[in-house]
Motif scaffolding. Structure first.
Motif, mmCIF file in Angstrom:
data_model
loop_
_atom_site.group_PDB
_atom_site.id
_atom_site.type_symbol
_atom_site.label_atom_id
_atom_site.label_comp_id
_atom_site.label_asym_id
_atom_site.label_seq_id
_atom_site.Cartn_x
_atom_site.Cartn_y
_atom_site.Cartn_z
ATOM 1 N N TRP A 68 1.059 -11.794 1.312
ATOM 2 C CA TRP A 68 0.028 -10.733 1.413
ATOM 3 C C TRP A 68 0.473 -9.695 2.425
ATOM 4 N N ARG B 66 0.868 -1.198 0.000
ATOM 5 C CA ARG B 66 0.000 0.000 0.000
ATOM 6 C C ARG B 66 0.886 1.223 0.000
ATOM 7 N N GLU C 43 -11.877 -14.647 -7.002
ATOM 8 C CA GLU C 43 -12.788 -15.450 -6.184
ATOM 9 C C GLU C 43 -14.126 -15.772 -6.839
ATOM 10 N N LYS D 97 -8.572 -1.823 -6.832
ATOM 11 C CA LYS D 97 -9.921 -2.399 -6.777
ATOM 12 C C LYS D 97 -10.935 -1.341 -7.198
ATOM 13 N N HIS E 10 -4.394 -6.225 -9.303
ATOM 14 C CA HIS E 10 -5.369 -6.910 -8.446
ATOM 15 C C HIS E 10 -6.433 -5.907 -8.044
ATOM 16 N N TRP F 130 -3.660 -7.954 6.932
ATOM 17 C CA TRP F 130 -5.126 -7.908 7.012
ATOM 18 C C TRP F 130 -5.638 -8.827 8.118
ATOM 19 N N GLU G 216 -1.085 -14.836 -2.494
ATOM 20 C CA GLU G 216 -1.435 -14.092 -1.265
ATOM 21 C C GLU G 216 -0.975 -14.849 -0.018
ATOM 22 N N GLN H 123 -4.231 -18.334 -3.920
ATOM 23 C CA GLN H 123 -3.952 -17.341 -2.875
ATOM 24 C C GLN H 123 -3.091 -17.891 -1.741
ATOM 25 N N TRP I 8 -14.118 -8.204 -8.536
ATOM 26 C CA TRP I 8 -14.286 -8.946 -7.274
ATOM 27 C C TRP I 8 -15.549 -8.417 -6.621
ATOM 28 N N GLU J 65 -2.434 -3.862 -2.719
ATOM 29 C CA GLU J 65 -3.356 -4.607 -1.854
ATOM 30 C C GLU J 65 -4.789 -4.116 -2.010
#
Ligand code: G3I
Length: 371
Positions: free
Chosen positions: A310, A44, A153, A72, A105, A318, A268, A235, A109, A68
């Motif tokens: 990750w 990040r 996913e 998105k 990434h 996370w 990940e 992942q 999603w 990360e």
């Protein structure tokens, strides 16, 4: 199966982040004939730009990064038509400037689709909204992102809906959304490698068994229909409460995937601990042993091209936000599932990854990443 972590590589690793050997050496001479793999981590820009030590760690350890959150859809366009490209731009610029590749990434999603887009997709079932999103993102980053998790996913936990997860895209377009997304991405980014990325393939339990079957079936169908897909992302969010790993299961699954003619990336990797009350050296050894066991079989599969964790430091994982009661305040209560601790010191897990990625590195030698 290995149940304890061998301390050999760890002992050679050093105890400060500056002394930790790079996981992403390009300079090691191979004697085993095994392919050279990349190492990367999720990143990040807000963390990298506010912590010089962390930035240095990324530069030293990684040849590849995965944003990360910044790429998105909900990070880029929280409100319809109001774009926020700056964090993604800055992180991609950081990577490019330092010669790191970027894993995109992710384009689609369910969990990171903004609310307004979900609503519109469900109501209008109009592919042009997806196409617009791909055009904008791929148009902006196509030159700098080498590989995209086009779909994240898509796999379901049971046999219903043909093994697809019943998400926004499935509800709007049916199972063909996966194929359409890959074709749309290929049109807009003809040179990028296109991937599907998913989790829950690692352990010996009925849910993950079903997920492996569903994923293999999905990929096989796509391959048969000549859909553009170059690789799959596994992942590998490992979890000590589900373990220990059954190496044969991981081995067979990766073999089956490779048999479908695709590259594989471990995208990940991290470890969720089970017992946080044990002494720290015991906890660290358990985490390292699980990863050692995983990578031993994963990296024996030539189709596996690289490993991405990750995050690098436990401070930013996370998994801290998943703890009952939220992110712990005391450092020793943090989950210790990444290669560096909260103060950026390398842990046995760093040694385990290093030993797996660079089995023929001369003991004690500094294998620096070529910049
Ligand atoms: O930045 C906002 C902050 O302003 C706000 O105060 C705070 C309140 O909740 O939220 C912050 O945003 C959070 C963001 O992480 C940054 O911390 C989001 O709520 C939170 O949803 C987001 O979580 C990320 C999650 O994906 C959803 O995008 C995690 O950091 C990230 O590690 C996680 O990554 C996923 C992969 O993409 C897919 N595989 C599973 C993996 C773990 O869930």
């Amino acid at each position: 199966m290995l149940s304890t972590f061998s301390a050999v590589a760890w002992a050679a690793g050093g105890a400060s982040s500056a002394g930790a050997r790079s996981l992403a050496s390009k300079t090691t001479t191979r004697t085993t004939g095994s392919p050279q793999r990349y190492f990367g981590a999720a990143a990040r820009i807000d963390q990298i730009s506010s912590e010089p030590g962390l930035a240095e760690l990324f530069l030293r350890q990684c040849t590849c990064i995965t944003p990360e959150i910044h790429l998105k859809w909900d990070a880029l366009e929280w409100e319809e038509g109001r774009f926020s490209f700056e964090p993604a731009d800055d992180l991609v610029r950081f990577a490019v400037k330092h010669g790191m590749s970027v894993r995109g990434h992710t384009l689609l999603w369910d969990q990171s689709t903004p609310r307004w887009a979900k609503k519109r997709l469900k109501r209008e079932r109009d592919w042009s909204l997806i196409k617009r999103h791909f055009d904008i993102v791929l148009g902006r980053y196509a030159d700098h992102v080498s590989e995209w998790d086009v779909i994240n996913e898509p796999v379901g936990d049971d046999g219903s809906d043909g093994g697809f997860r019943r998400n926004t895209f499935f509800e709007a377009f049916g199972p063909s959304y996966v194929e359409r997304a890959l074709r749309t991405a290929r049109e807009r980014a003809p040179r990028a490698r296109l991937a599907i990325n998913d989790y829950g393939f690692d352990y010996d339990n009925p849910v993950e068994e079903k997920r492996r079957t569903n994923f293999l079936k999905m990929i096989e169908t796509l391959r048969r229909a000549d859909v553009p897909i170059d690789s799959v992302g596994v992942q590998a969010h490992l979890d000590l409460s589900k373990g220990p790993l059954n190496q044969r299961i991981v081995e067979n699954f990766l073999n089956d995937l490779a048999g479908l003619g695709l590259d594989i990336a471990i995208t990940e990797l991290d470890v969720k601990e089970r017992d946080l009350r044990a002494p720290i050296p015991v906890r660290d050894a358990r985490v390292a042993a699980e990863v050692q066991s995983y990578l031993e079989v994963a990296l024996a599969q030539p189709a596996v091209r690289g490993v991405i964790t990750w995050g690098l430091s436990d401070r930013h994982s996370w998994l801290q936000d998943q703890m009952p009661g939220g992110r712990p305040k005391k450092l020793e209560k943090l989950n210790r599932g990444l290669p560096f601790d909260a103060e950026l010191r390398p842990k046995p897990l760093h040694g385990a990854i290093l030993a797996a990625l660079q089995p023929d590195a001369p003991a004690g030698a500094l294998a620096l990443r070529a910049r």
